[in-house]
Design a protein around this motif. Sequence first.
Motif, PDB file in Angstrom:
ATOM      1  N   LEU A  58       0.825  -1.208   0.000  1.00  0.00           N
ATOM      2  CA  LEU A  58       0.000   0.000   0.000  1.00  0.00           C
ATOM      3  C   LEU A  58       0.860   1.259   0.000  1.00  0.00           C
ATOM      4  CD1 LEU A  58      -2.873  -1.121   2.369  1.00  0.00           C
ATOM      5  CD2 LEU A  58      -2.906  -0.924  -0.123  1.00  0.00           C
ATOM      6  N   ASN A  59       1.981   1.234   0.688  1.00  0.00           N
ATOM      7  CA  ASN A  59       2.908   2.369   0.643  1.00  0.00           C
ATOM      8  C   ASN A  59       3.445   2.570  -0.769  1.00  0.00           C
ATOM      9  OD1 ASN A  59       2.606   2.973   3.357  1.00  0.00           O
ATOM     10  ND2 ASN A  59       4.396   1.797   3.986  1.00  0.00           N
ATOM     11  N   LEU A  60       3.782   1.484  -1.435  1.00  0.00           N
ATOM     12  CA  LEU A  60       4.259   1.576  -2.809  1.00  0.00           C
ATOM     13  C   LEU A  60       3.161   2.117  -3.723  1.00  0.00           C
ATOM     14  CD1 LEU A  60       6.467   1.146  -4.905  1.00  0.00           C
ATOM     15  CD2 LEU A  60       5.736  -1.247  -5.067  1.00  0.00           C
ATOM     16  N   ALA A  61       1.929   1.686  -3.503  1.00  0.00           N
ATOM     17  CA  ALA A  61       0.808   2.197  -4.292  1.00  0.00           C
ATOM     18  C   ALA A  61       0.647   3.699  -4.082  1.00  0.00           C
ATOM     19  CB  ALA A  61      -0.484   1.467  -3.916  1.00  0.00           C
ATOM     20  N   SER A  62       0.831   4.168  -2.860  1.00  0.00           N
ATOM     21  CA  SER A  62       0.765   5.604  -2.583  1.00  0.00           C
ATOM     22  C   SER A  62       1.849   6.362  -3.337  1.00  0.00           C
ATOM     23  CB  SER A  62       0.897   5.870  -1.081  1.00  0.00           C
ATOM     24  OG  SER A  62      -0.213   5.370  -0.396  1.00  0.00           O
ATOM     25  N   GLU A  63       3.047   5.785  -3.393  1.00  0.00           N
ATOM     26  CA  GLU A  63       4.136   6.411  -4.147  1.00  0.00           C
ATOM     27  C   GLU A  63       3.785   6.487  -5.631  1.00  0.00           C
ATOM     28  OE1 GLU A  63       7.850   4.399  -3.411  1.00  0.00           O
ATOM     29  OE2 GLU A  63       7.582   4.525  -1.240  1.00  0.00           O
ATOM     30  N   LYS A  64       3.182   5.417  -6.155  1.00  0.00           N
ATOM     31  CA  LYS A  64       2.778   5.406  -7.562  1.00  0.00           C
ATOM     32  C   LYS A  64       1.740   6.495  -7.830  1.00  0.00           C
ATOM     33  CE  LYS A  64       4.963   1.695  -9.154  1.00  0.00           C
ATOM     34  NZ  LYS A  64       5.902   1.727 -10.252  1.00  0.00           N
ATOM     35  N   LEU A  65       0.783   6.645  -6.907  1.00  0.00           N
ATOM     36  CA  LEU A  65      -0.234   7.678  -7.081  1.00  0.00           C
ATOM     37  C   LEU A  65       0.382   9.071  -7.049  1.00  0.00           C
ATOM     38  CD1 LEU A  65      -3.219   6.299  -4.992  1.00  0.00           C
ATOM     39  CD2 LEU A  65      -3.126   6.631  -7.473  1.00  0.00           C
ATOM     40  N   ALA A  66       1.368   9.270  -6.191  1.00  0.00           N
ATOM     41  CA  ALA A  66       2.028  10.571  -6.100  1.00  0.00           C
ATOM     42  C   ALA A  66       2.738  10.922  -7.408  1.00  0.00           C
ATOM     43  CB  ALA A  66       3.019  10.581  -4.941  1.00  0.00           C
ATOM     44  N   LYS A  67       3.122   9.895  -8.160  1.00  0.00           N
ATOM     45  CA  LYS A  67       3.801  10.110  -9.437  1.00  0.00           C
ATOM     46  C   LYS A  67       2.813  10.020 -10.609  1.00  0.00           C
ATOM     47  CE  LYS A  67       8.116   8.184  -7.721  1.00  0.00           C
ATOM     48  NZ  LYS A  67       9.042   7.057  -7.775  1.00  0.00           N
ATOM     49  N   ALA A  68       1.527  10.039 -10.309  1.00  0.00           N
ATOM     50  CA  ALA A  68       0.453   9.963 -11.318  1.00  0.00           C
ATOM     51  C   ALA A  68       0.471   8.649 -12.101  1.00  0.00           C
ATOM     52  CB  ALA A  68       0.494  11.164 -12.250  1.00  0.00           C
ATOM     53  N   ASP A  69       0.995   7.581 -11.512  1.00  0.00           N
ATOM     54  CA  ASP A  69       0.983   6.256 -12.138  1.00  0.00           C
ATOM     55  C   ASP A  69      -0.234   5.501 -11.607  1.00  0.00           C
ATOM     56  OD1 ASP A  69       1.411   3.769 -13.229  1.00  0.00           O
ATOM     57  OD2 ASP A  69       3.364   3.441 -12.274  1.00  0.00           O
ATOM     58  N   VAL A  70      -1.392   5.866 -12.127  1.00  0.00           N
ATOM     59  CA  VAL A  70      -2.644   5.293 -11.627  1.00  0.00           C
ATOM     60  C   VAL A  70      -2.716   3.793 -11.920  1.00  0.00           C
ATOM     61  CG1 VAL A  70      -5.163   5.401 -11.800  1.00  0.00           C
ATOM     62  CG2 VAL A  70      -3.827   7.502 -11.827  1.00  0.00           C
ATOM     63  N   PHE A  71      -2.331   3.375 -13.130  1.00  0.00           N
ATOM     64  CA  PHE A  71      -2.384   1.947 -13.461  1.00  0.00           C
ATOM     65  C   PHE A  71      -1.495   1.135 -12.528  1.00  0.00           C
ATOM     66  CE2 PHE A  71      -0.840  -1.812 -15.721  1.00  0.00           C
ATOM     67  CZ  PHE A  71      -2.047  -2.446 -15.959  1.00  0.00           C
ATOM     68  N   GLY A  72      -0.280   1.623 -12.278  1.00  0.00           N
ATOM     69  CA  GLY A  72       0.628   0.924 -11.366  1.00  0.00           C
ATOM     70  C   GLY A  72       0.060   0.837  -9.963  1.00  0.00           C
ATOM     71  N   ALA A  73      -0.538   1.942  -9.495  1.00  0.00           N
ATOM     72  CA  ALA A  73      -1.117   1.959  -8.149  1.00  0.00           C
ATOM     73  C   ALA A  73      -2.281   0.983  -8.036  1.00  0.00           C
ATOM     74  CB  ALA A  73      -1.576   3.370  -7.797  1.00  0.00           C
ATOM     75  N   ILE A  74      -3.136   0.960  -9.044  1.00  0.00           N
ATOM     76  CA  ILE A  74      -4.286   0.050  -9.017  1.00  0.00           C
ATOM     77  C   ILE A  74      -3.829  -1.398  -9.057  1.00  0.00           C
ATOM     78  CG2 ILE A  74      -6.282  -0.750 -10.346  1.00  0.00           C
ATOM     79  CD1 ILE A  74      -6.759   2.219 -11.059  1.00  0.00           C
ATOM     80  N   THR A  75      -2.817  -1.683  -9.855  1.00  0.00           N
ATOM     81  CA  THR A  75      -2.291  -3.047  -9.936  1.00  0.00           C
ATOM     82  C   THR A  75      -1.754  -3.507  -8.586  1.00  0.00           C
ATOM     83  OG1 THR A  75      -1.711  -2.698 -12.259  1.00  0.00           O
ATOM     84  CG2 THR A  75      -0.603  -4.522 -11.112  1.00  0.00           C
ATOM     85  N   ILE A  76      -1.011  -2.638  -7.923  1.00  0.00           N
ATOM     86  CA  ILE A  76      -0.455  -2.982  -6.614  1.00  0.00           C
ATOM     87  C   ILE A  76      -1.556  -3.128  -5.566  1.00  0.00           C
ATOM     88  CG2 ILE A  76       1.019  -2.138  -4.732  1.00  0.00           C
ATOM     89  CD1 ILE A  76       2.768  -0.858  -6.968  1.00  0.00           C
ATOM     90  N   MET A  77      -2.541  -2.224  -5.598  1.00  0.00           N
ATOM     91  CA  MET A  77      -3.647  -2.322  -4.636  1.00  0.00           C
ATOM     92  C   MET A  77      -4.454  -3.599  -4.852  1.00  0.00           C
ATOM     93  SD  MET A  77      -5.079   1.495  -3.975  1.00  0.00           S
ATOM     94  CE  MET A  77      -4.678   2.386  -5.461  1.00  0.00           C
ATOM     95  N   HIS A  78      -4.635  -4.002  -6.104  1.00  0.00           N
ATOM     96  CA  HIS A  78      -5.340  -5.243  -6.388  1.00  0.00           C
ATOM     97  C   HIS A  78      -4.593  -6.432  -5.799  1.00  0.00           C
ATOM     98  CE1 HIS A  78      -6.341  -8.789  -8.868  1.00  0.00           C
ATOM     99  NE2 HIS A  78      -7.566  -8.341  -8.685  1.00  0.00           N
ATOM    100  N   ALA A  79      -3.284  -6.455  -5.994  1.00  0.00           N
ATOM    101  CA  ALA A  79      -2.475  -7.548  -5.448  1.00  0.00           C
ATOM    102  C   ALA A  79      -2.534  -7.558  -3.925  1.00  0.00           C
ATOM    103  CB  ALA A  79      -1.032  -7.416  -5.925  1.00  0.00           C
ATOM    104  N   ALA A  80      -2.520  -6.370  -3.307  1.00  0.00           N
ATOM    105  CA  ALA A  80      -2.603  -6.291  -1.844  1.00  0.00           C
ATOM    106  C   ALA A  80      -3.947  -6.819  -1.355  1.00  0.00           C
ATOM    107  CB  ALA A  80      -2.392  -4.850  -1.375  1.00  0.00           C
ATOM    108  N   LEU A  81      -5.015  -6.484  -2.064  1.00  0.00           N
ATOM    109  CA  LEU A  81      -6.335  -7.004  -1.685  1.00  0.00           C
ATOM    110  C   LEU A  81      -6.407  -8.516  -1.840  1.00  0.00           C
ATOM    111  CD1 LEU A  81      -8.684  -4.264  -3.140  1.00  0.00           C
ATOM    112  CD2 LEU A  81      -8.323  -4.814  -0.725  1.00  0.00           C
ATOM    113  N   GLU A  82      -5.803  -9.027  -2.904  1.00  0.00           N
ATOM    114  CA  GLU A  82      -5.746 -10.481  -3.085  1.00  0.00           C
ATOM    115  C   GLU A  82      -5.042 -11.142  -1.904  1.00  0.00           C
ATOM    116  OE1 GLU A  82      -6.645 -12.709  -5.517  1.00  0.00           O
ATOM    117  OE2 GLU A  82      -7.582 -11.287  -6.887  1.00  0.00           O
ATOM    118  N   GLN A  83      -3.966 -10.518  -1.436  1.00  0.00           N
ATOM    119  CA  GLN A  83      -3.210 -11.063  -0.317  1.00  0.00           C
ATOM    120  C   GLN A  83      -4.038 -11.024   0.962  1.00  0.00           C
ATOM    121  OE1 GLN A  83       0.550  -9.142   0.427  1.00  0.00           O
ATOM    122  NE2 GLN A  83       1.330 -10.940   1.470  1.00  0.00           N
TER     123      GLN A  83
END
Length: 67
Positions: free
Chosen positions: A11-36
Amino acid sequence: MNYLKNTKQALNLASEKLAKADVFGAITIMHAALEQIVAHLQKVDLNDHSKPDVMITFEEDCEGDEE
């Protein structure tokens, strides 16, 4: 495996991705975190999953690997 710690790292990494406007990367990471999280709640051992469709690798998982 420390699911809570690894999920927080994801989730911290997803926040970093969002701060860099990498929405696809953030969503991908958040999806994986939810799966976990869901797997943990279902008591699924992600280290021994027969058909993994999402793989999260953390630095401590790579310790000792040369690649």
